[in-house]
Design an enzyme around this catalytic site. Sequence first.
Site, PDB file in Angstrom:
ATOM      1  CG  ASP A   1      -1.866  -1.216   1.275  1.00 20.88           C
ATOM      2  OD1 ASP A   1      -1.796  -2.061   0.361  1.00 20.88           O
ATOM      3  OD2 ASP A   1      -2.631  -1.328   2.248  1.00 20.88           O
TER       4      ASP A   1
ATOM      5  CE  LYS B   1      -3.832  -4.230   1.574  1.00 25.16           C
ATOM      6  NZ  LYS B   1      -4.602  -3.327   2.424  1.00 25.16           N
TER       7      LYS B   1
ATOM      8  CB  CYS C   1      -1.691  -3.183   5.394  1.00 27.47           C
ATOM      9  SG  CYS C   1      -3.433  -2.669   5.482  1.00 27.47           S
TER      10      CYS C   1
HETATM   11  C1  VGL Z   1      -4.350   0.319   6.052  1.00 33.39           C
HETATM   12  C2  VGL Z   1      -5.893   1.060   7.576  1.00 33.39           C
HETATM   13  C3  VGL Z   1      -6.897   0.920   6.657  1.00 33.39           C
HETATM   14  C4  VGL Z   1      -2.920  -0.011   5.746  1.00 33.39           C
HETATM   15  C5  VGL Z   1      -5.350   0.157   5.113  1.00 33.39           C
HETATM   16  O1  VGL Z   1      -2.535  -0.062   4.554  1.00 33.39           O
HETATM   17  O2  VGL Z   1      -2.142  -0.221   6.712  1.00 33.39           O
HETATM   18  N1  VGL Z   1      -4.632   0.754   7.280  1.00 33.39           N
HETATM   19  N2  VGL Z   1      -6.617   0.472   5.429  1.00 33.39           N
END
Ligand code: VGL
Length: 203
Positions: free
Chosen positions: A8, A106, A151
């Site tokens: 991410d 995701k 994540c």
């Molecule tokens: C994430 C919170 C919500 C992350 C993704 O990538 O760590 N954290 N969605």
Amino acid sequence: MKTLIIIDPQNDFMPGGSLAVPNGDEIIPVINKIQGNFDLIIVSQDWHPNGHASFASSHKGKKEFETIDLNGIEQVMWPEHCVQNTVGAEFHRDLKTSKIEAIFRKGTNPEIDSYSAFYDNQHLKSTGLSGYLKEKNAEDLYFCGLAAEICVHFTAKDAIKEGFKATIIEDATRTLNVENFEKAKVELKELGGRIISSNAIES
Ligand code: VGL
Ligand code: ZN
């Protein structure tokens, strides 16, 4: 064969983004530099539809960062982030992408959050990442990206469950909550995972 999984690395998790991880952008040059040490590089992308169940704005009267029970599991109420086809969902503009072979998305189910790049938080649906890596004979997985204790951590834990070796590259990740990352590191090491610095990666 060593595989790098970048979690991410998206604008909404960078300073100025809607769910900014402090100093999150500092990982980009580190990730760019280490890419040459890996045989396979893949990236995950948090990719939520509008009105996703993890957004506080999707629940009347709920405030950001409070937790609710969502279908039996604890869910943090996040600010709206990484909405499909928005600038916030795009990768940081300086991330080198030419060696990245695949993108695994995701968080696409409107009702379920997904911290791990392998499975959603209810463990109902696989992204296909495990099968992809097994077909490529990838066994030795290295993780970086954002956020470290969310994540990155959940993906590394699922990797171990799936039978892979899991190593987190600590200086190529940043945390939202430092205390939670300290706990996550202990948990990962107990499961057999490793935490290293990027200068310890051999090519
Ligand atoms: C994430 C919170 C919500 C992350 C993704 O990538 O760590 N954290 N969605
Ligand atoms: Zn998310």
